[in-house]
Design a protein around this motif. Structure first.
Motif, short mmCIF file in Angstrom:
data_model
loop_
_atom_site.label_atom_id
_atom_site.label_comp_id
_atom_site.label_asym_id
_atom_site.label_seq_id
_atom_site.Cartn_x
_atom_site.Cartn_y
_atom_site.Cartn_z
N UNK A 1 33.67 38.41 38.10
CA UNK A 1 35.06 38.56 38.49
C UNK A 1 35.70 39.61 37.59
N UNK A 2 36.31 40.63 38.21
CA UNK A 2 36.94 41.65 37.39
C UNK A 2 38.32 41.19 36.93
N UNK A 3 38.93 41.99 36.11
CA UNK A 3 40.20 41.61 35.47
C UNK A 3 41.33 41.44 36.49
N UNK A 4 41.39 42.30 37.49
CA UNK A 4 42.44 42.20 38.51
C UNK A 4 42.31 40.90 39.28
N UNK A 5 41.09 40.52 39.61
CA UNK A 5 40.86 39.25 40.31
C UNK A 5 41.24 38.07 39.43
N UNK A 6 40.92 38.16 38.13
CA UNK A 6 41.26 37.09 37.20
C UNK A 6 42.78 36.92 37.11
N UNK A 7 43.50 38.03 37.09
CA UNK A 7 44.96 37.98 37.04
C UNK A 7 45.51 37.32 38.30
N UNK A 8 44.94 37.67 39.45
CA UNK A 8 45.38 37.06 40.72
C UNK A 8 45.13 35.56 40.73
N UNK A 9 43.96 35.15 40.24
CA UNK A 9 43.65 33.73 40.18
C UNK A 9 44.60 32.99 39.24
N UNK A 10 44.91 33.61 38.12
CA UNK A 10 45.84 33.00 37.17
C UNK A 10 47.24 32.89 37.77
N UNK A 11 47.61 33.86 38.60
CA UNK A 11 48.90 33.81 39.28
C UNK A 11 48.94 32.61 40.23
N UNK A 12 47.88 32.42 40.98
CA UNK A 12 47.82 31.29 41.91
C UNK A 12 47.88 29.96 41.16
N UNK B 1 56.91 28.55 35.97
CA UNK B 1 57.67 29.74 36.36
C UNK B 1 57.62 30.84 35.30
N UNK B 2 57.63 30.46 34.02
CA UNK B 2 57.59 31.49 32.98
C UNK B 2 56.28 32.27 33.03
N UNK B 3 55.18 31.54 33.15
CA UNK B 3 53.87 32.19 33.22
C UNK B 3 53.74 33.00 34.51
N UNK B 4 54.21 32.43 35.61
CA UNK B 4 54.16 33.12 36.90
C UNK B 4 54.91 34.44 36.83
N UNK B 5 56.09 34.41 36.24
CA UNK B 5 56.91 35.62 36.15
C UNK B 5 56.26 36.68 35.26
N UNK C 1 44.49 49.38 29.79
CA UNK C 1 45.46 50.39 29.38
C UNK C 1 46.88 50.02 29.79
N UNK C 2 47.03 49.49 31.00
CA UNK C 2 48.34 49.05 31.48
C UNK C 2 48.84 47.89 30.62
N UNK C 3 47.95 46.97 30.31
CA UNK C 3 48.32 45.81 29.49
C UNK C 3 48.71 46.26 28.08
N UNK D 1 52.14 36.66 24.58
CA UNK D 1 51.04 35.69 24.52
C UNK D 1 50.29 35.63 25.85
N UNK D 2 51.00 35.75 26.96
CA UNK D 2 50.35 35.75 28.27
C UNK D 2 49.51 37.02 28.44
N UNK D 3 50.08 38.16 28.10
CA UNK D 3 49.37 39.44 28.26
C UNK D 3 48.17 39.52 27.33
N UNK D 4 48.31 39.00 26.13
CA UNK D 4 47.24 39.07 25.13
C UNK D 4 45.97 38.36 25.61
N UNK D 5 46.13 37.37 26.48
CA UNK D 5 44.98 36.63 26.99
C UNK D 5 44.04 37.51 27.82
N UNK D 6 44.55 38.61 28.36
CA UNK D 6 43.73 39.49 29.20
C UNK D 6 43.09 40.64 28.42
N UNK D 7 43.41 40.74 27.15
CA UNK D 7 42.85 41.81 26.33
C UNK D 7 41.47 41.42 25.84
N UNK D 8 40.59 42.41 25.65
CA UNK D 8 39.27 42.10 25.09
C UNK D 8 39.40 41.60 23.66
#
Length: 148
Positions: free
Chosen positions: A1-12, A20-24, A51-53, A84-91
């Motif tokens: 699963x790539x990072x974009x897919x992981x982000x989508x799954x986390x959104x769901x 709501x805070x995490x969703x936003x 890079x975006x993150x 803290x939410x964004x940091x979770x997606x960083x290597x």
């Protein structure tokens, strides 16, 4: 699963949990990714998403400093949560020793003799350390090694 897919799954997951805070926060990330994809007319790979993150993290950290200086701790806390939410997606971040070793290796590979060679060294390091180290700190470390 790539990072974009992981982000989508986390959104769901956040939507199902009514977090709501995490969703936003995730929605802001998805919007930034989509904006870059539309602007550049490409599909972003994991490295580009990182890079975006990184850019978003830098913006949030700058905002935290400004909000705390203005005594707006409520806004600073909101930005800290987003960090803290964004940091979770960083290597996984590199240790200081690993960064110093990479800098020394890049200097020797580039054959850098002085500060005028800093651009070549940084170009080499950017590809290998991007997303795994604070490039500002790396830059200052390269500078001190080249000067001293």
């Amino acid at each position: 699963m790539n990072l974009t897919q992981q982000i989508s799954e986390d959104m769901k997951t956040a939507m199902r949990a009514a977090d709501t805070k995490r969703r936003d926060a995730i929605r802001l990330l998805q919007a930034a990714i989509k904006q870059r994809e539309v602007d550049e007319r490409i599909q972003l790979d994991d490295a580009a998403v990182v890079g975006v993150i990184e850019k978003m993290l830098k913006q949030r950290r700058d905002s935290i400093v400004q909000f705390e200086a203005a005594h707006r701790h409520d806004l600073a806390d909101a930005e800290k949560y987003e960090v803290s939410v964004l940091q979770a997606y960083m290597p996984q971040a590199l240790s200081d020793a690993e960064i110093e070793e990479a800098v020394s290796e890049a200097i020797s590979i580039a054959g850098a003799k002085g500060q005028q060679d800093m651009g070549r060294v940084m170009a080499q390091l950017k590809s290998s350390l991007s997303g795994r180290a604070d490039m500002g700190k790396v830059s200052s470390l390269v500078k001190t090694k080249l000067i001293g």
